[in-house]
Design a protein around this motif. Structure first.
Motif, PDB file in Angstrom:
ATOM      1  N   SER A  58      31.350  29.412  38.342  1.00  0.00           N
ATOM      2  CA  SER A  58      32.870  30.327  37.675  1.00  0.00           C
ATOM      3  C   SER A  58      33.628  31.366  38.697  1.00  0.00           C
ATOM      4  CB  SER A  58      32.458  30.326  36.970  1.00  0.00           C
ATOM      5  OG  SER A  58      33.407  30.856  36.076  1.00  0.00           O
ATOM      6  N   PHE A  59      35.216  30.373  38.754  1.00  0.00           N
ATOM      7  CA  PHE A  59      35.597  31.652  39.453  1.00  0.00           C
ATOM      8  C   PHE A  59      36.613  31.938  38.834  1.00  0.00           C
ATOM      9  CE2 PHE A  59      38.918  32.904  42.648  1.00  0.00           C
ATOM     10  CZ  PHE A  59      38.246  32.930  43.581  1.00  0.00           C
ATOM     11  N   ARG A  60      36.656  33.713  38.433  1.00  0.00           N
ATOM     12  CA  ARG A  60      37.554  34.377  37.775  1.00  0.00           C
ATOM     13  C   ARG A  60      38.550  35.175  38.453  1.00  0.00           C
ATOM     14  NH1 ARG A  60      31.847  37.576  36.141  1.00  0.00           N
ATOM     15  NH2 ARG A  60      32.209  37.554  39.334  1.00  0.00           N
ATOM     16  N   LEU A  61      39.463  36.164  37.259  1.00  0.00           N
ATOM     17  CA  LEU A  61      40.280  36.634  37.633  1.00  0.00           C
ATOM     18  C   LEU A  61      40.047  37.806  39.070  1.00  0.00           C
ATOM     19  CD1 LEU A  61      43.825  36.608  37.989  1.00  0.00           C
ATOM     20  CD2 LEU A  61      43.148  38.124  35.370  1.00  0.00           C
ATOM     21  N   SER A  62      38.866  38.123  38.835  1.00  0.00           N
ATOM     22  CA  SER A  62      38.388  39.526  39.152  1.00  0.00           C
ATOM     23  C   SER A  62      38.019  38.654  40.880  1.00  0.00           C
ATOM     24  CB  SER A  62      36.943  39.556  38.805  1.00  0.00           C
ATOM     25  OG  SER A  62      35.730  38.864  38.888  1.00  0.00           O
ATOM     26  N   ASP A  63      37.502  37.206  40.915  1.00  0.00           N
ATOM     27  CA  ASP A  63      37.599  36.780  41.917  1.00  0.00           C
ATOM     28  C   ASP A  63      38.451  36.258  43.091  1.00  0.00           C
ATOM     29  OD1 ASP A  63      34.125  37.134  41.528  1.00  0.00           O
ATOM     30  OD2 ASP A  63      34.904  35.483  40.468  1.00  0.00           O
ATOM     31  N   LEU A  64      39.461  35.442  41.968  1.00  0.00           N
ATOM     32  CA  LEU A  64      40.799  35.614  43.037  1.00  0.00           C
ATOM     33  C   LEU A  64      41.411  37.078  43.542  1.00  0.00           C
ATOM     34  CD1 LEU A  64      42.680  33.712  43.039  1.00  0.00           C
ATOM     35  CD2 LEU A  64      43.647  33.937  41.037  1.00  0.00           C
ATOM     36  N   LEU A  65      41.403  38.339  42.602  1.00  0.00           N
ATOM     37  CA  LEU A  65      41.685  39.688  42.806  1.00  0.00           C
ATOM     38  C   LEU A  65      40.960  39.984  44.422  1.00  0.00           C
ATOM     39  CD1 LEU A  65      42.240  41.397  40.299  1.00  0.00           C
ATOM     40  CD2 LEU A  65      44.312  40.433  40.886  1.00  0.00           C
ATOM     41  N   GLU A  66      40.411  39.422  44.701  1.00  0.00           N
ATOM     42  CA  GLU A  66      39.092  40.135  45.826  1.00  0.00           C
ATOM     43  C   GLU A  66      39.512  39.346  46.703  1.00  0.00           C
ATOM     44  OE1 GLU A  66      35.126  40.148  45.370  1.00  0.00           O
ATOM     45  OE2 GLU A  66      35.243  41.403  43.340  1.00  0.00           O
ATOM     46  N   ARG A  67      39.717  37.999  46.862  1.00  0.00           N
ATOM     47  CA  ARG A  67      39.953  36.945  47.851  1.00  0.00           C
ATOM     48  C   ARG A  67      42.310  37.378  47.853  1.00  0.00           C
ATOM     49  NH1 ARG A  67      37.158  32.155  48.091  1.00  0.00           N
ATOM     50  NH2 ARG A  67      39.064  31.782  49.662  1.00  0.00           N
ATOM     51  N   VAL A  68      42.350  38.133  46.844  1.00  0.00           N
ATOM     52  CA  VAL A  68      44.337  38.058  47.756  1.00  0.00           C
ATOM     53  C   VAL A  68      44.316  39.818  48.675  1.00  0.00           C
ATOM     54  CG1 VAL A  68      46.826  38.363  46.649  1.00  0.00           C
ATOM     55  CG2 VAL A  68      44.892  36.645  45.506  1.00  0.00           C
ATOM     56  N   HIS A  69      43.491  39.769  47.808  1.00  0.00           N
ATOM     57  CA  HIS A  69      42.972  41.218  48.378  1.00  0.00           C
ATOM     58  C   HIS A  69      42.569  41.477  49.422  1.00  0.00           C
ATOM     59  CE1 HIS A  69      41.585  45.626  49.353  1.00  0.00           C
ATOM     60  NE2 HIS A  69      42.339  46.089  48.694  1.00  0.00           N
ATOM     61  N   ASP A  70      42.141  40.835  50.322  1.00  0.00           N
ATOM     62  CA  ASP A  70      41.667  39.910  51.723  1.00  0.00           C
ATOM     63  C   ASP A  70      42.782  40.065  52.594  1.00  0.00           C
ATOM     64  OD1 ASP A  70      39.470  41.353  51.358  1.00  0.00           O
ATOM     65  OD2 ASP A  70      38.498  39.060  51.008  1.00  0.00           O
ATOM     66  N   ILE A  71      44.096  39.436  51.651  1.00  0.00           N
ATOM     67  CA  ILE A  71      45.055  38.793  53.042  1.00  0.00           C
ATOM     68  C   ILE A  71      46.266  40.012  53.081  1.00  0.00           C
ATOM     69  CG2 ILE A  71      46.904  37.063  52.858  1.00  0.00           C
ATOM     70  CD1 ILE A  71      45.545  35.956  49.841  1.00  0.00           C
ATOM     71  N   GLY A  72      46.220  39.534  54.877  1.00  0.00           N
ATOM     72  CA  GLY A  72      46.818  40.499  55.811  1.00  0.00           C
ATOM     73  C   GLY A  72      48.443  40.603  55.175  1.00  0.00           C
TER      74      GLY A  72
ATOM     75  N   LEU B  12      39.132  47.447  44.017  1.00  0.00           N
ATOM     76  CA  LEU B  12      40.248  47.562  44.866  1.00  0.00           C
ATOM     77  C   LEU B  12      41.385  47.718  45.445  1.00  0.00           C
ATOM     78  CD1 LEU B  12      39.875  43.282  44.191  1.00  0.00           C
ATOM     79  CD2 LEU B  12      38.586  44.451  45.788  1.00  0.00           C
ATOM     80  N   PRO B  13      41.864  48.645  46.190  1.00  0.00           N
ATOM     81  CA  PRO B  13      42.992  49.715  46.928  1.00  0.00           C
ATOM     82  C   PRO B  13      44.096  49.038  46.667  1.00  0.00           C
ATOM     83  CG  PRO B  13      41.043  50.310  48.106  1.00  0.00           C
ATOM     84  CD  PRO B  13      40.791  48.887  47.713  1.00  0.00           C
ATOM     85  N   LYS B  14      44.065  47.988  46.794  1.00  0.00           N
ATOM     86  CA  LYS B  14      45.803  47.318  46.850  1.00  0.00           C
ATOM     87  C   LYS B  14      46.060  46.560  45.188  1.00  0.00           C
ATOM     88  CE  LYS B  14      45.476  45.218  50.989  1.00  0.00           C
ATOM     89  NZ  LYS B  14      45.347  43.367  51.993  1.00  0.00           N
ATOM     90  N   VAL B  15      44.946  46.579  44.544  1.00  0.00           N
ATOM     91  CA  VAL B  15      45.772  46.442  42.666  1.00  0.00           C
ATOM     92  C   VAL B  15      45.856  47.495  42.115  1.00  0.00           C
ATOM     93  CG1 VAL B  15      44.330  45.059  40.907  1.00  0.00           C
ATOM     94  CG2 VAL B  15      43.656  44.483  42.961  1.00  0.00           C
ATOM     95  N   ALA B  16      46.673  47.329  41.910  1.00  0.00           N
ATOM     96  CA  ALA B  16      48.094  48.305  41.007  1.00  0.00           C
ATOM     97  C   ALA B  16      46.904  48.745  39.516  1.00  0.00           C
ATOM     98  CB  ALA B  16      49.579  48.257  40.412  1.00  0.00           C
ATOM     99  N   ARG B  17      47.410  49.879  39.152  1.00  0.00           N
ATOM    100  CA  ARG B  17      46.228  50.436  38.072  1.00  0.00           C
ATOM    101  C   ARG B  17      47.011  50.507  36.714  1.00  0.00           C
ATOM    102  NH1 ARG B  17      42.219  54.780  40.469  1.00  0.00           N
ATOM    103  NH2 ARG B  17      41.064  54.042  41.940  1.00  0.00           N
ATOM    104  N   TYR B  18      47.474  49.171  36.989  1.00  0.00           N
ATOM    105  CA  TYR B  18      48.175  48.656  35.709  1.00  0.00           C
ATOM    106  C   TYR B  18      48.014  47.932  34.593  1.00  0.00           C
ATOM    107  CZ  TYR B  18      52.554  47.709  33.320  1.00  0.00           C
ATOM    108  OH  TYR B  18      53.216  46.941  32.495  1.00  0.00           O
ATOM    109  N   LEU B  19      47.634  47.831  33.694  1.00  0.00           N
ATOM    110  CA  LEU B  19      47.446  46.657  32.941  1.00  0.00           C
ATOM    111  C   LEU B  19      48.618  46.521  31.685  1.00  0.00           C
ATOM    112  CD1 LEU B  19      43.726  47.456  32.758  1.00  0.00           C
ATOM    113  CD2 LEU B  19      44.361  45.520  33.679  1.00  0.00           C
ATOM    114  N   HIS B  20      49.358  45.535  31.857  1.00  0.00           N
ATOM    115  CA  HIS B  20      50.395  45.354  30.003  1.00  0.00           C
ATOM    116  C   HIS B  20      48.635  44.484  29.058  1.00  0.00           C
ATOM    117  CE1 HIS B  20      53.335  44.515  27.454  1.00  0.00           C
ATOM    118  NE2 HIS B  20      52.964  43.672  27.443  1.00  0.00           N
ATOM    119  N   VAL B  21      48.531  45.134  27.793  1.00  0.00           N
ATOM    120  CA  VAL B  21      47.716  44.356  27.448  1.00  0.00           C
ATOM    121  C   VAL B  21      48.470  44.251  25.182  1.00  0.00           C
ATOM    122  CG1 VAL B  21      44.929  44.272  26.241  1.00  0.00           C
ATOM    123  CG2 VAL B  21      45.694  45.237  28.005  1.00  0.00           C
ATOM    124  N   PRO B  22      49.279  43.295  25.335  1.00  0.00           N
ATOM    125  CA  PRO B  22      49.765  42.996  23.474  1.00  0.00           C
ATOM    126  C   PRO B  22      49.133  43.631  22.965  1.00  0.00           C
ATOM    127  CG  PRO B  22      51.248  41.700  25.102  1.00  0.00           C
ATOM    128  CD  PRO B  22      49.833  42.140  25.701  1.00  0.00           C
TER     129      PRO B  22
END
Length: 485
Positions: free
Chosen positions: A236-250, A276-286
């Motif tokens: 299973s590939f989750r959003l947290s996994d996706l964030l890690e992979r995008v984080h590695d993109i120069g 993950l330092p590149k991920v914004a510490r911001y969450l929109h949760v209606p």
């Protein structure tokens, strides 16, 4: 000797107007990119256009009224120039379908969100003299749509920088559709079932954007934290996994994602945002309401207590996180005590900001079928203003807590209200956002646009932080300022 080489064909001019969410902005970007391949170029002058497109929203009645009003205004353009092609695409097109032709007979094409890849073909047909065309997705038995995303997969490599918020910020769709079926919401009926895109397609798109100079990406989904993809090996590939992979993109230096569903705010996702330092510490949760009975009628599938437990987990896991929310006031059956419970939730939660809307009954939704729209418009307006006033007071107090602190800002460009000031020798008012999505305004030079800078905050309003640049040197996105914002 005469030059017999063929002269290049003149460019066709395209005017496009987009209403609604970030999904629509991305859809417009992709459609324009494809139409450029067909010889179109953008124009801001609707009178000069060979094709006029409206990308529409159906979430609220006001958005639809705006489009029908615009269609009425351009009827004269069609009368003066019968060759101009007029199209309505997006959510309202899927929802109203033939009704659009009835109300605006001068429209040539109606295209739902799942059929946008066909826009160039349909425009070519009607410009060649063929009758009006409609391309929409078929409904499923449960009232949602058939799988509609396949037609857009070929667009992954076709992006149009001119349609982005800035040249260095871009949206990436990670999933389409929604399976939550909130009773007030028309999205499942116009955007189809929930479908997560393959990770490699998303990552290839992110790498392409990085190569184009994009530094901030926002991952989009109707409920983006519901992202889930089954890999060929069964994992299973989750959003947290996706964030890690995008984080590695120069080249990608800031990552955001919207919009989140409360029940899917998992601990692994919160830990990824924290770590993950590149991920914004911001969450929109209606939240939508602070009353359990209203939430039940909305079919939100959580209670106020469970929402607050989720909010506590967010804040316990991610230091200095910013959380924003959505609220609907005046939903069917919302009493004064119900509304006061919502006021209480907003007061306790201290959101960074909240988007507050008056309930608008949408044809085809369960709420429209099951419940009367029984809250008077004047009461909706009063509740909207009262909740907004409370949120504004909270936002002002919290923003003033940033005075004297240093924040990292991605400079987006001149402030909307900017005017060059005498004696400032090339300085103008610039604007950008912090890592927790606060707007910051400060004086600087044009060369700062697209850069990360450190800004000292001197003053604050409920909406904006005001400051001055501490240094014009670039701040790496992998660094955390001592007091990140």
């Amino acid at each position: 000797m005469a030059d017999h080489s063929a002269a290049p064909s003149p460019k066709k001019k395209l005017y496009i107007e987009t209403v609604g969410c970030q999904m629509n902005l991305l859809d417009s970007e992709l459609v324009v990119a494809r139409l450029r391949q067909e010889g179109y170029e953008l124009t801001e002058n609707i009178q000069q256009a060979d094709a006029i497109l409206y990308n529409t929203c159906s979430v609220r009645q006001h958005a639809e009224d705006k489009i029908y009003s615009a269609l009425g205004r351009i009827k004269r353009i069609k009368e003066r120039n019968p060759d101009v092609a007029i199209g309505v695409m997006g959510c309202m097109a899927q929802k109203d379908q033939a009704e659009i032709f009835r109300r605006a007979p001068h429209v040539d094409i109606v295209v739902g969100p799942g059929q946008l890849a066909r826009v160039p073909e349909l425009l070519a047909q009607v410009r060649a003299g063929e009758p009006p065309r409609m391309a929409v997705s078929r409904a499923r038995k449960d009232g949602s749509l058939e799988t509609i995303a396949a037609s857009f997969q070929t667009y992954d490599a076709d992006r149009e920088p001119a349609m982005r918020p800035t040249p260095f910020q871009a949206f990436i769709r990670v999933m389409m559709g929604c399976d939550k079926f909130c009773t007030y919401c028309v999205v499942p009926a116009v955007r189809g079932p929930e479908q997560s895109r393959p990770p490699e397609a998303i990552l290839a798109e992110a790498r392409l954007l990085a190569d184009q100079g994009v530094r901030e990406v926002t991952l989009l989904g109707q409920t983006v934290n519901s992202y889930h993809y089954r890999l060929p090996d069964g994992r299973s590939f989750r959003l947290s996994d996706l964030l890690e992979r995008v984080h590695d993109i120069g080249g990608i230096e800031r990552i955001k994602f919207i919009t989140n569903f409360p029940n899917d705010m998992t601990d692994d996702l919160l830990q990824a945002v924290r770590d993950l330092p590149k991920v914004a510490r911001y969450l929109h949760v209606p939240a939508q309401s602070g009353c359990d009975e209203v939430l039940r009628r909305m079919k939100r599938m959580y209670t106020v207590a469970s929402y607050e437990e989720m909010l506590a987990r967010i804040r316990a896991t991610i230091p200095q996180v910013a959380v924003s929310s959505d609220f609907i006031v005046g939903f069917s059956g919302e009493t004064e005590p119900s509304f006061e419970r919502t006021v209480g939730l907003v007061g306790r939660s201290r959101f960074k900001n909240s988007f507050i809307f008056k309930y608008s009954a949408r044809q085809g939704t369960k709420a429209d079928q099951l419940y009367a729209d029984d809250v008077p418009e004047a009461v909706k307006k009063r509740r909207n203003n009262e909740l907004l006033a409370l949120q504004t007071a909270i936002s002002l107090e919290d923003n003033q807590g940033w005075i004297g602190r240093v924040v990292e800002v991605l400079v987006e460009g001149p402030s909307r209200a900017t005017t060059r000031r005498p004696g400032w020798d090339g300085l103008e008012q610039l604007t950008g956002r912090t890592a927790c999505d606060r707007i910051a305004v400060f004086d600087g030079t044009e060369r700062l646009v697209g850069q990360f800078v450190r800004v000292v905050i001197d003053a604050a309003s409920a909406v904006t932080l005001f400051g001055r640049v501490e240094t014009t040197e670039r701040v790496g996105a992998t660094e955390r300022p001592a007091t990140p914002a």
